[in-house]
Design a protein around this motif. Sequence first.
Motif, short mmCIF file in Angstrom:
data_model
loop_
_atom_site.label_atom_id
_atom_site.label_comp_id
_atom_site.label_asym_id
_atom_site.label_seq_id
_atom_site.Cartn_x
_atom_site.Cartn_y
_atom_site.Cartn_z
N ARG A 179 39.57 -38.97 42.75
CA ARG A 179 39.02 -39.18 41.43
C ARG A 179 39.60 -38.18 40.44
O ARG A 179 39.71 -37.00 40.75
N THR B 290 38.88 -36.08 37.30
CA THR B 290 37.60 -35.58 36.80
C THR B 290 37.80 -34.59 35.66
O THR B 290 38.89 -34.09 35.43
N ASP C 72 31.33 -37.94 35.80
CA ASP C 72 32.78 -37.82 35.61
C ASP C 72 33.30 -36.41 35.92
O ASP C 72 34.44 -36.09 35.62
N ASP D 244 34.08 -32.76 38.24
CA ASP D 244 34.58 -32.30 39.54
C ASP D 244 33.42 -32.09 40.52
O ASP D 244 33.52 -32.41 41.70
N ALA E 120 32.30 -35.46 41.96
CA ALA E 120 33.30 -36.01 42.89
C ALA E 120 33.20 -35.32 44.25
O ALA E 120 33.17 -36.00 45.30
N PHE F 295 34.71 -37.36 47.30
CA PHE F 295 36.03 -37.69 46.74
C PHE F 295 36.89 -36.43 46.60
O PHE F 295 36.37 -35.33 46.41
N SER G 11 38.96 -34.35 44.15
CA SER G 11 38.86 -34.20 42.70
C SER G 11 40.15 -33.64 42.13
O SER G 11 40.67 -32.63 42.63
#
Length: 257
Positions: free
Chosen positions: A184, A186, A223, A225, A228, A233, A235
């Motif tokens: 993602r 971020t 949205d 870090d 995520a 995810f 980041s």
Amino acid sequence: MAEAAAPRILISNDDGINAPGIKTLEAVARQISDDVWVVAPESNQSGAGHSLTLQRPLRIRRVSERHIAVDGTPTDCIMLALQHLVPRDRPVDLVLSGVNRGVNIADDVTYSGTVAAAMEATLCRVRAIAFSQCFDHGHPVKWATAEHWALPVIRTLQEITWPPGVLMNVNFPDRIAGSVEGIRVTRQGTRKIGDVIVERIDPRGEPYFWVGDMRSDAPPPADTDLHAIENGFVSVTPIHLDMTHHASLQALRERLK
Ligand code: MN
């Protein structure tokens, strides 16, 4: 057409030249290039931020031709590496910093020596990526997650252009590689409401203080870090070295006219 030469890669960190994470990052870099140089602090410099050593000389220890320890900060390492320690026959194309033991997200970025090494490279007009691996205290660090996911991230970032003055801050979640949800892009979150400071009494009866972990209370915006990493995810956050808050410029100029 001749194949483009392999990029010259410089690796550093803040955990020190013997840290497991820097070996992980070197293994990743070697999949991209055989022109890899490691210049890293002799000792753990976590929390050193973008500090420079000015009050004493810096000594180096050449571990091998392409592995050099510096008894200074991550910033010292990048400065010496780019100006002296890496041969000047061709420029360094890419600086990789890490992989740090522990995340560098949200406000961590301002304390992190891992990110600062990437900042210093960015100031020297070399593209730089900082890498950090999230982990839970009491569990082994999942270096294999960083090793698996760093390569696709580096390859993607190599394909795009990003503006001068911008570095990439990459964090890996505390999951095994196969359970990572994906990558993602971020923005930097915020969580600072005061670190946990432990006060104890030493064996001679004197009090001492030790800065502990950062508190993290409210659920972070989607949205960021923080979000995520919490949700499994990888980041990737572009970080801008220009700390001017451009939106405030006009209002302030009007007010101070
Ligand atoms: Mn560190």
